[in-house]
Scaffold this motif. Structure first.
Motif, PDB file in Angstrom:
ATOM      1  N   PRO A 197       0.827  -1.214   0.000  1.00 58.23           N
ATOM      2  CA  PRO A 197       0.000   0.000   0.000  1.00 58.23           C
ATOM      3  C   PRO A 197       0.860   1.262   0.000  1.00 58.23           C
ATOM      4  CG  PRO A 197       0.042  -0.960   2.198  1.00 58.23           C
ATOM      5  CD  PRO A 197       0.786  -1.918   1.312  1.00 58.23           C
ATOM      6  N   ALA A 198       0.411   2.281  -0.724  1.00 55.13           N
ATOM      7  CA  ALA A 198       1.206   3.493  -0.916  1.00 55.13           C
ATOM      8  C   ALA A 198       1.531   4.175   0.406  1.00 55.13           C
ATOM      9  CB  ALA A 198       0.447   4.457  -1.836  1.00 55.13           C
ATOM     10  N   ARG A 199       0.611   4.121   1.356  1.00 54.65           N
ATOM     11  CA  ARG A 199       0.832   4.838   2.620  1.00 54.65           C
ATOM     12  C   ARG A 199       1.974   4.239   3.432  1.00 54.65           C
ATOM     13  NH1 ARG A 199      -3.220   1.229   3.533  1.00 54.65           N
ATOM     14  NH2 ARG A 199      -3.168   0.066   5.530  1.00 54.65           N
ATOM     15  N   LEU A 200       2.358   3.014   3.120  1.00 50.36           N
ATOM     16  CA  LEU A 200       3.425   2.358   3.877  1.00 50.36           C
ATOM     17  C   LEU A 200       4.728   2.256   3.086  1.00 50.36           C
ATOM     18  CD1 LEU A 200       1.372  -0.541   5.527  1.00 50.36           C
ATOM     19  CD2 LEU A 200       2.062   1.631   6.555  1.00 50.36           C
ATOM     20  N   ASN A 223      -4.885  -8.911   0.810  1.00 45.92           N
ATOM     21  CA  ASN A 223      -3.726  -8.238   1.396  1.00 45.92           C
ATOM     22  C   ASN A 223      -4.036  -7.971   2.857  1.00 45.92           C
ATOM     23  OD1 ASN A 223      -1.293  -6.708   1.722  1.00 45.92           O
ATOM     24  ND2 ASN A 223      -2.557  -4.867   1.622  1.00 45.92           N
ATOM     25  N   CYS A 224      -3.341  -8.680   3.748  1.00 41.03           N
ATOM     26  CA  CYS A 224      -3.661  -8.638   5.177  1.00 41.03           C
ATOM     27  C   CYS A 224      -5.165  -8.882   5.321  1.00 41.03           C
ATOM     28  CB  CYS A 224      -3.178  -7.328   5.782  1.00 41.03           C
ATOM     29  SG  CYS A 224      -1.365  -7.151   5.686  1.00 41.03           S
ATOM     30  N   LEU A 225      -5.913  -7.971   5.961  1.00 41.14           N
ATOM     31  CA  LEU A 225      -7.352  -8.208   6.115  1.00 41.14           C
ATOM     32  C   LEU A 225      -8.185  -7.208   5.323  1.00 41.14           C
ATOM     33  CD1 LEU A 225      -7.544  -9.103   9.923  1.00 41.14           C
ATOM     34  CD2 LEU A 225      -7.560 -10.651   7.951  1.00 41.14           C
ATOM     35  N   GLU A 226      -7.593  -6.608   4.289  1.00 41.72           N
ATOM     36  CA  GLU A 226      -8.310  -5.588   3.523  1.00 41.72           C
ATOM     37  C   GLU A 226      -9.566  -6.129   2.853  1.00 41.72           C
ATOM     38  OE1 GLU A 226      -5.762  -3.682   0.721  1.00 41.72           O
ATOM     39  OE2 GLU A 226      -4.480  -2.796   2.243  1.00 41.72           O
ATOM     40  N   GLN A 227      -9.523  -7.358   2.398  1.00 42.93           N
ATOM     41  CA  GLN A 227     -10.666  -7.937   1.693  1.00 42.93           C
ATOM     42  C   GLN A 227     -11.545  -8.792   2.620  1.00 42.93           C
ATOM     43  OE1 GLN A 227      -7.445  -7.743   0.021  1.00 42.93           O
ATOM     44  NE2 GLN A 227      -8.445  -5.924  -0.805  1.00 42.93           N
ATOM     45  N   VAL A 228     -11.310  -8.713   3.938  1.00 39.21           N
ATOM     46  CA  VAL A 228     -12.059  -9.484   4.922  1.00 39.21           C
ATOM     47  C   VAL A 228     -12.967  -8.533   5.689  1.00 39.21           C
ATOM     48  CG1 VAL A 228     -11.898 -10.994   6.940  1.00 39.21           C
ATOM     49  CG2 VAL A 228     -10.168 -11.140   5.132  1.00 39.21           C
ATOM     50  N   GLN A 229     -14.244  -8.845   5.745  1.00 41.55           N
ATOM     51  CA  GLN A 229     -15.217  -7.949   6.361  1.00 41.55           C
ATOM     52  C   GLN A 229     -15.589  -8.341   7.790  1.00 41.55           C
ATOM     53  OE1 GLN A 229     -16.016  -5.155   4.728  1.00 41.55           O
ATOM     54  NE2 GLN A 229     -14.663  -5.900   3.104  1.00 41.55           N
ATOM     55  N   GLN A 230     -15.628  -9.645   8.091  1.00 41.76           N
ATOM     56  CA  GLN A 230     -16.193 -10.076   9.357  1.00 41.76           C
ATOM     57  C   GLN A 230     -15.272  -9.767  10.539  1.00 41.76           C
ATOM     58  OE1 GLN A 230     -15.291 -12.064   6.866  1.00 41.76           O
ATOM     59  NE2 GLN A 230     -14.415 -13.981   7.580  1.00 41.76           N
ATOM     60  N   ILE A 289      13.582  -7.086   2.774  1.00 43.30           N
ATOM     61  CA  ILE A 289      13.289  -7.235   4.195  1.00 43.30           C
ATOM     62  C   ILE A 289      12.488  -6.023   4.645  1.00 43.30           C
ATOM     63  CG2 ILE A 289      14.273  -7.493   6.495  1.00 43.30           C
ATOM     64  CD1 ILE A 289      14.799  -9.862   4.679  1.00 43.30           C
ATOM     65  N   THR A 290      11.365  -6.260   5.318  1.00 41.75           N
ATOM     66  CA  THR A 290      10.494  -5.154   5.696  1.00 41.75           C
ATOM     67  C   THR A 290       9.654  -5.547   6.900  1.00 41.75           C
ATOM     68  OG1 THR A 290       8.686  -3.712   4.955  1.00 41.75           O
ATOM     69  CG2 THR A 290       8.749  -5.934   4.048  1.00 41.75           C
ATOM     70  N   ASP A 291       9.258  -4.543   7.706  1.00 46.44           N
ATOM     71  CA  ASP A 291       8.346  -4.831   8.812  1.00 46.44           C
ATOM     72  C   ASP A 291       6.961  -4.246   8.583  1.00 46.44           C
ATOM     73  OD1 ASP A 291       8.761  -2.134   9.161  1.00 46.44           O
ATOM     74  OD2 ASP A 291       9.385  -2.274  11.262  1.00 46.44           O
ATOM     75  N   HIS A 292       6.736  -3.629   7.399  1.00 51.50           N
ATOM     76  CA  HIS A 292       5.440  -2.971   7.193  1.00 51.50           C
ATOM     77  C   HIS A 292       4.312  -3.987   7.041  1.00 51.50           C
ATOM     78  CE1 HIS A 292       5.835  -3.621   2.751  1.00 51.50           C
ATOM     79  NE2 HIS A 292       4.518  -3.577   2.789  1.00 51.50           N
ATOM     80  N   ILE A 293       4.610  -5.208   6.569  1.00 52.01           N
ATOM     81  CA  ILE A 293       3.556  -6.207   6.428  1.00 52.01           C
ATOM     82  C   ILE A 293       3.061  -6.638   7.804  1.00 52.01           C
ATOM     83  CG2 ILE A 293       2.947  -8.469   5.520  1.00 52.01           C
ATOM     84  CD1 ILE A 293       5.188  -8.093   3.447  1.00 52.01           C
ATOM     85  N   ALA A 294       3.998  -6.902   8.722  1.00 51.85           N
ATOM     86  CA  ALA A 294       3.596  -7.278  10.077  1.00 51.85           C
ATOM     87  C   ALA A 294       2.798  -6.154  10.727  1.00 51.85           C
ATOM     88  CB  ALA A 294       4.833  -7.613  10.909  1.00 51.85           C
ATOM     89  N   TRP A 295       3.228  -4.902  10.529  1.00 58.53           N
ATOM     90  CA  TRP A 295       2.515  -3.787  11.134  1.00 58.53           C
ATOM     91  C   TRP A 295       1.079  -3.708  10.605  1.00 58.53           C
ATOM     92  CZ3 TRP A 295       2.179  -1.003  15.174  1.00 58.53           C
ATOM     93  CH2 TRP A 295       1.493   0.217  15.179  1.00 58.53           C
ATOM     94  N   GLN A 296       0.893  -3.888   9.296  1.00 58.57           N
ATOM     95  CA  GLN A 296      -0.468  -3.861   8.763  1.00 58.57           C
ATOM     96  C   GLN A 296      -1.267  -5.053   9.263  1.00 58.57           C
ATOM     97  OE1 GLN A 296      -0.944  -3.539   4.478  1.00 58.57           O
ATOM     98  NE2 GLN A 296      -3.169  -3.633   4.640  1.00 58.57           N
TER      99      GLN A 296
END
Length: 378
Positions: A21-24, A294-301, A318-325
């Motif tokens: 995602p652009a914000r990260l 992507n993470c829970l972006e497409q999950v509603q419940q 190597i990145t930590d932005h995925i864990a943060w999201q």
């Protein structure tokens, strides 16, 4: 955000490209690499840029899709992040999404006069894709792969020769190289390339498509996590970053969750998890759903419990932005009193991230390499 990392000009054509995602996006990272530039420049110099309906594999953030958007490409990916990046960058550059046919990694593919392949990280995935390409290619099909010099090894070239046929390489430019191959080898039937092995101390057999993490054996983080999973009887549970579905399978076997949602950004991972639950615990498959996200972006419940074995890399970065999201998305989806339980390497900064989000955490278990951490939404 540094403009130099978002604007790419090649052959008098400029694209504004962002990672997703652009914000990260970190200011030091780009949505393209030198191999993308080399490949696009070669297409212009050779006149192949004008070929209609090229087939594009493994375009990580949509750079190839954007530069070739007017040629109505067929765009193949296993990654939900790549798909979302393509759509984001098409919109950013005023290009129509309708001109691109998006295809997931397990779907049949059409004939194409031009095939463009970014070398994937997984050798098993490359073998599967080369088999797909050979099925649809004729000796006149232009097949061009691109990657970093350290990816274009003699063993990788041998795979092109085995599955495709005559193969040669370009000179190196900016530590990148192109591979040119012609379909002259005998066809080997493209297959889902499922690899299976028994899950120790259980009656289960796990099956894996080509691009699934820890495809050859149970990864050591998951092995430790299996010893310390939460009790989830009657609860609404999400297995985030499910991979082959081993955590969800164990939760179903040892508890009776009210529902279980298995989520991964890899299409092959989601389909492997589906296969493993439907074949090992068919009577419990009805409480499960499987979501490519992507993470829970497409999950509603909402959820009472989220279990997660987060990655700390995106492709070769190597990145930590995925864990943060993953953590922030989990916090948003959890009901009050709900628990996020994770496993992570002890050297990673997950405790501070959980403390920042949840206000605190507990160490459920630890060994010399991993920690199992629990955070509850107050």
């Amino acid at each position: 955000m540094n403009q130099a990392n978002t604007s790419l000009t090649l052959n008098n054509q400029t694209m504004e490209l962002l990672r997703y995602p652009a914000r990260l996006q970190h200011k030091s990272l780009q949505a393209w690499d030198a191999a993308d530039q080399y490949l696009i420049n070669h297409l212009h110099e050779s006149g192949l840029i004008a070929v209609n309906q090229p087939l594009i594999f493994n375009d990580e953030f949509g750079a190839l899709g954007c530069f070739l958007a007017t040629q109505q490409p067929v765009w193949v990916t296993d990654s939900k992040v790549a798909q979302l990046a393509l759509e984001q960058n098409l919109a950013r550059n005023g290009l129509p999404l309708e001109g691109i046919t998006q295809v997931n990694s397990l779907s049949p593919l059409p004939y194409a006069p031009l095939v463009l392949l970014k070398l994937p990280k997984s050798v098993a995935m490359l073998e599967y894709q080369l088999q797909q390409i050979r099925q649809l290619a004729s000796p006149d099909t232009q097949i061009i792969a691109a990657g970093k010099v350290n990816q274009v090894t003699s063993s990788i070239l041998a795979l092109f020769e085995k599955y495709i046929g005559e193969t040669k390489t370009s000179l190196a430019v900016k530590k990148s190289r192109l591979i040119f191959s012609r379909a002259t080898a005998p066809c080997i039937e493209a297959r889902a390339d499922l690899l299976s092995w028994p899950l120790e101390n259980t009656p289960f057999t796990l099956r894996h498509h080509a691009n699934v993490f820890a495809r050859n054996q149970l990864d050591i983080g998951a092995r430790f996590f299996l010893e310390h999973l939460p009790e989830v009887s009657g609860k609404q549970v999400i297995d985030l970053g499910c991979g082959n579905g081993v955590l969800g399978l164990s939760l179903l076997h040892n508890s009776q969750p009210g529902s279980l949602t298995l989520v991964d950004e890899s299409y092959m991972a989601v389909e492997s998890a589906r296969l493993n639950i439907e074949t090992n615990l068919p009577d419990q498959a009805s409480v499960c759903q499987f979501i490519w996200s992507n993470c829970l972006e497409q999950v509603q419940q909402r959820a009472d419990t989220v279990v997660c074995n987060p990655p700390f890399h995106q492709q070769n970065t190597i990145t930590d932005h995925i864990a943060w999201q993953m953590f922030t998305d989990s916090f948003d989806r959890l009901s009050k009193g709900g628990e996020l339980r994770i496993v992570g390497n002890r050297h990673l900064d997950y405790p501070q991230k959980l403390k920042r989000l949840f206000g605190g955490y507990q160490v459920v278990a630890a060994n010399n390499k991993f920690s199992i951490l629990s955070a509850v939404k107050k």
